[in-house]
Design a protein around this motif. Structure first.
Motif, PDB file in Angstrom:
ATOM      1  N   ALA A  16       0.837  -1.205   0.000  1.00  0.00           N
ATOM      2  CA  ALA A  16       0.000   0.000   0.000  1.00  0.00           C
ATOM      3  C   ALA A  16       0.872   1.256   0.000  1.00  0.00           C
ATOM      4  O   ALA A  16       1.712   1.433   0.880  1.00  0.00           O
ATOM      5  CB  ALA A  16      -0.920   0.005   1.218  1.00  0.00           C
ATOM      6  N   ASP A  17       0.619   2.095  -0.975  1.00  0.00           N
ATOM      7  CA  ASP A  17       1.313   3.384  -1.115  1.00  0.00           C
ATOM      8  C   ASP A  17       0.217   4.439  -1.247  1.00  0.00           C
ATOM      9  O   ASP A  17      -0.104   4.884  -2.348  1.00  0.00           O
ATOM     10  CB  ASP A  17       2.210   3.325  -2.370  1.00  0.00           C
ATOM     11  CG  ASP A  17       2.775   4.675  -2.776  1.00  0.00           C
ATOM     12  OD1 ASP A  17       2.900   5.561  -1.914  1.00  0.00           O
ATOM     13  OD2 ASP A  17       3.109   4.826  -3.965  1.00  0.00           O
ATOM     14  N   PRO A  18      -0.374   4.827  -0.105  1.00  0.00           N
ATOM     15  CA  PRO A  18      -1.518   5.744  -0.178  1.00  0.00           C
ATOM     16  C   PRO A  18      -1.059   7.169  -0.435  1.00  0.00           C
ATOM     17  O   PRO A  18       0.136   7.463  -0.331  1.00  0.00           O
ATOM     18  CB  PRO A  18      -2.103   5.646   1.246  1.00  0.00           C
ATOM     19  CG  PRO A  18      -0.901   5.398   2.109  1.00  0.00           C
ATOM     20  CD  PRO A  18       0.004   4.506   1.277  1.00  0.00           C
ATOM     21  N   GLY A  69      -2.391   4.063  -8.612  1.00  0.00           N
ATOM     22  CA  GLY A  69      -1.500   5.079  -9.179  1.00  0.00           C
ATOM     23  C   GLY A  69      -1.217   4.788 -10.640  1.00  0.00           C
ATOM     24  O   GLY A  69      -2.122   4.726 -11.473  1.00  0.00           O
ATOM     25  N   SER A  70       0.036   4.542 -10.947  1.00  0.00           N
ATOM     26  CA  SER A  70       0.413   4.234 -12.329  1.00  0.00           C
ATOM     27  C   SER A  70       0.509   2.728 -12.570  1.00  0.00           C
ATOM     28  O   SER A  70       0.893   2.296 -13.650  1.00  0.00           O
ATOM     29  CB  SER A  70       1.761   4.876 -12.654  1.00  0.00           C
ATOM     30  OG  SER A  70       2.761   4.249 -11.873  1.00  0.00           O
ATOM     31  N   GLY A  71       0.231   1.937 -11.521  1.00  0.00           N
ATOM     32  CA  GLY A  71       0.184   0.480 -11.708  1.00  0.00           C
ATOM     33  C   GLY A  71       1.518  -0.230 -11.533  1.00  0.00           C
ATOM     34  O   GLY A  71       1.694  -1.350 -12.030  1.00  0.00           O
ATOM     35  N   THR A  72       2.447   0.371 -10.792  1.00  0.00           N
ATOM     36  CA  THR A  72       3.777  -0.240 -10.644  1.00  0.00           C
ATOM     37  C   THR A  72       3.686  -1.641 -10.029  1.00  0.00           C
ATOM     38  O   THR A  72       4.358  -2.580 -10.485  1.00  0.00           O
ATOM     39  CB  THR A  72       4.679   0.655  -9.769  1.00  0.00           C
ATOM     40  OG1 THR A  72       4.586   2.001 -10.233  1.00  0.00           O
ATOM     41  CG2 THR A  72       6.131   0.210  -9.832  1.00  0.00           C
ATOM     42  N   THR A  73       2.870  -1.786  -9.009  1.00  0.00           N
ATOM     43  CA  THR A  73       2.747  -3.095  -8.350  1.00  0.00           C
ATOM     44  C   THR A  73       2.219  -4.147  -9.319  1.00  0.00           C
ATOM     45  O   THR A  73       2.707  -5.284  -9.362  1.00  0.00           O
ATOM     46  CB  THR A  73       1.796  -2.996  -7.141  1.00  0.00           C
ATOM     47  OG1 THR A  73       2.266  -1.959  -6.283  1.00  0.00           O
ATOM     48  CG2 THR A  73       1.729  -4.303  -6.379  1.00  0.00           C
ATOM     49  N   ILE A 113      -6.777  -1.596  -7.821  1.00  0.00           N
ATOM     50  CA  ILE A 113      -7.867  -0.612  -7.886  1.00  0.00           C
ATOM     51  C   ILE A 113      -7.283   0.784  -7.861  1.00  0.00           C
ATOM     52  O   ILE A 113      -6.228   1.019  -7.261  1.00  0.00           O
ATOM     53  CB  ILE A 113      -8.882  -0.805  -6.731  1.00  0.00           C
ATOM     54  CG1 ILE A 113     -10.044   0.185  -6.874  1.00  0.00           C
ATOM     55  CG2 ILE A 113      -8.206  -0.691  -5.355  1.00  0.00           C
ATOM     56  CD1 ILE A 113     -11.334  -0.277  -6.250  1.00  0.00           C
ATOM     57  N   GLU A 114      -7.977   1.680  -8.534  1.00  0.00           N
ATOM     58  CA  GLU A 114      -7.576   3.097  -8.541  1.00  0.00           C
ATOM     59  C   GLU A 114      -8.863   3.918  -8.588  1.00  0.00           C
ATOM     60  O   GLU A 114      -9.745   3.641  -9.389  1.00  0.00           O
ATOM     61  CB  GLU A 114      -6.664   3.370  -9.750  1.00  0.00           C
ATOM     62  CG  GLU A 114      -6.420   4.829 -10.080  1.00  0.00           C
ATOM     63  CD  GLU A 114      -5.835   5.642  -8.928  1.00  0.00           C
ATOM     64  OE1 GLU A 114      -4.849   5.213  -8.294  1.00  0.00           O
ATOM     65  OE2 GLU A 114      -6.379   6.725  -8.651  1.00  0.00           O
ATOM     66  N   LEU A 115      -8.909   4.904  -7.700  1.00  0.00           N
ATOM     67  CA  LEU A 115     -10.104   5.753  -7.627  1.00  0.00           C
ATOM     68  C   LEU A 115     -10.129   6.775  -8.764  1.00  0.00           C
ATOM     69  O   LEU A 115     -11.188   7.132  -9.273  1.00  0.00           O
ATOM     70  CB  LEU A 115     -10.115   6.485  -6.269  1.00  0.00           C
ATOM     71  CG  LEU A 115     -11.331   7.305  -5.887  1.00  0.00           C
ATOM     72  CD1 LEU A 115     -12.614   6.503  -5.997  1.00  0.00           C
ATOM     73  CD2 LEU A 115     -11.179   7.825  -4.457  1.00  0.00           C
TER      74      LEU A 115
HETATM   75  C1  LIG Z   1       0.795   7.522  -4.076  1.00  0.00           C
HETATM   76  S1  LIG Z   1      -0.233   7.032  -5.387  1.00  0.00           S
HETATM   77  C2  LIG Z   1       0.226   5.364  -5.709  1.00  0.00           C
HETATM   78  C3  LIG Z   1       1.334   5.282  -6.700  1.00  0.00           C
HETATM   79  C4  LIG Z   1       1.691   3.850  -7.078  1.00  0.00           C
HETATM   80  N1  LIG Z   1       2.310   3.130  -5.988  1.00  0.00           N
HETATM   81  C5  LIG Z   1       2.620   3.828  -8.297  1.00  0.00           C
HETATM   82  O1  LIG Z   1       3.781   3.404  -8.187  1.00  0.00           O
HETATM   83  O2  LIG Z   1       2.203   4.306  -9.334  1.00  0.00           O
HETATM   84  C6  LIG Z   1      -1.775   6.839  -4.564  1.00  0.00           C
HETATM   85  C7  LIG Z   1      -2.920   6.560  -5.505  1.00  0.00           C
HETATM   86  O3  LIG Z   1      -4.067   6.190  -4.735  1.00  0.00           O
HETATM   87  C8  LIG Z   1      -5.219   6.673  -5.389  1.00  0.00           C
HETATM   88  N2  LIG Z   1      -6.303   6.686  -4.382  1.00  0.00           N
HETATM   89  C9  LIG Z   1      -6.534   7.621  -3.432  1.00  0.00           C
HETATM   90  N3  LIG Z   1      -7.588   7.267  -2.667  1.00  0.00           N
HETATM   91  C10 LIG Z   1      -8.025   6.080  -3.148  1.00  0.00           C
HETATM   92  C11 LIG Z   1      -9.059   5.183  -2.767  1.00  0.00           C
HETATM   93  N4  LIG Z   1      -9.882   5.469  -1.746  1.00  0.00           N
HETATM   94  N5  LIG Z   1      -9.223   4.035  -3.458  1.00  0.00           N
HETATM   95  C12 LIG Z   1      -8.386   3.740  -4.514  1.00  0.00           C
HETATM   96  N6  LIG Z   1      -7.377   4.551  -4.916  1.00  0.00           N
HETATM   97  C13 LIG Z   1      -7.197   5.706  -4.246  1.00  0.00           C
HETATM   98  C14 LIG Z   1      -4.787   8.032  -5.905  1.00  0.00           C
HETATM   99  O4  LIG Z   1      -5.605   8.460  -6.970  1.00  0.00           O
HETATM  100  C15 LIG Z   1      -3.349   7.758  -6.327  1.00  0.00           C
HETATM  101  O5  LIG Z   1      -3.284   7.416  -7.694  1.00  0.00           O
END
Ligand SMILES: C[S@@+](CC[C@H](N)C(=O)[O-])C[C@H]1O[C@@H](n2cnc3c(N)ncnc32)[C@H](O)[C@@H]1O
Length: 291
Positions: free
Chosen positions: A42-44, A227-231, A245-247
């Motif tokens: 998780a990378d919130p 995010g960008s889908g790295t995982t 999932i991505e919001l």
């Molecule tokens: C810090 S980024 C993650 C980046 C990701 N680890 C990567 O390497 O691309 C956090 C992501 O969480 C999404 N997000 C925020 N709240 C969310 C939620 N309640 N449910 C799903 N995604 C959410 C944001 O739109 C953002 O794209």
């Protein structure tokens, strides 16, 4: 979980290994079975007033941010199988609280991994911030644990060893040194041409390492913040099943996993100076700063 029919969720991509949804991770988690996942990463959002697009508030009061984190953390813990693991990437300021909460939930502390960051900005009245925190907890005794080896560090000018290993250089494992809990070799993803999303794309090297340590081929990996889908990209390459999932906009992830490129303008400076431009606290200054 009935695909695409759970309220608020839309299945936007399916591969032989994974499923990507658009929606709120709390809705998806509510539809996931207890003890069904082997590894959560998780990378919130870090609550740094970033613009993640419509519907995402990254400027919550501290207590509200922590309350939200507690909700998704509790649900993530519920879906982790016995022996499974969770990694949470965040600022030290938040992870010190989230780690405590994971302990309260009954998870077993494994590591606080310090991820060295470059090009941070100094914060007045503070030490120079130089790492992100990666929490690593397991649900009981870990079912998977592989300790990767890293190359023996050499001088980039002369190619010789940086340390002398007390005269025991010949006893070192030729495959490299044991990985420590301080990671200095994770590059930030900052290049304008490579960055696939406006904010916070992580290095695939980080995800590859996490998946190597705490999962095996065929395991199920879940990342609630796409995010960008790295995982998901790392899981595909390493033959792990995944749920994502991505919001916000899922197109960058779909494009990435479909082998199409999706370029967005990336900020010239990385996120390493996080918190440095946070509004001055009106009370309790020591508790408001992010590092
Ligand atoms: C810090 S980024 C993650 C980046 C990701 N680890 C990567 O390497 O691309 C956090 C992501 O969480 C999404 N997000 C925020 N709240 C969310 C939620 N309640 N449910 C799903 N995604 C959410 C944001 O739109 C953002 O794209």
């Amino acid at each position: 979980m009935s695909d695409g029919t759970a309220p608020g969720l839309q299945l936007v991509l399916e591969t032989p290994l994974g499923k990507l949804y658009r929606g709120d991770c709390l809705d998806l988690l509510a539809a996931m079975e207890t003890a069904s996942v082997d590894l959560v990463f998780a990378d919130p959002p870090f609550n740094l007033k970033k613009d993640y697009g419509e519907g995402i508030n990254d400027a919550l009061a501290d207590d509200d941010y922590l309350a939200w984190c507690h909700k998704w953390l509790a649900e993530c813990v519920r879906v982790i199988a016995d022996g499974g693991s969770i990694f949470v990437y965040n600022l030290p300021r938040w992870n010190v609280e989230l780690g405590h909460y994971l302990t309260e939930l009954g998870m077993t502390f494994r590591h606080w991994i310090a991820i060295d960051i470059k090009m941070s900005l100094p914060i007045p009245g503070r030490l120079y911030p130089s790492h992100y925190s990666l929490l690593y907890y397991s649900n009981g005794k870990p079912k998977r644990f592989e300790r990767p080896r890293v190359p023996i560090p050499t001088c980039r000018h002369c190619g010789g060893d940086i340390k002398d290993y007390g005269g025991h250089r010949n006893k070192l494992n030729p495959d490299g040194l044991n990985l420590t809990d301080v990671w200095v070799d994770i590059p930030p993803v900052r290049h304008r041409g490579l960055k696939r999303r406006g904010a916070n794309e992580l290095s695939e090297r980080l995800l590859e390492r996490v998946l190597t340590i705490a999962s095996a081929e065929g395991d199920l990996v879940f990342d609630p913040f796409g995010g960008s889908g790295t995982t998901y990209a790392a899981a595909e390459r390493m033959h792990r099943h995944w749920i994502g999932i991505e919001l916000g906009d899922t197109e960058p992830i779909v494009a990435r996993l479909s082998g199409r490129t999706h370029h967005v303008a990336a900020p010239g400076r990385g996120d390493a100076g996080k918190g440095s431009n946070r509004a001055r606290p009106t009370a309790s200054p020591d508790h408001q700063s992010l590092f």
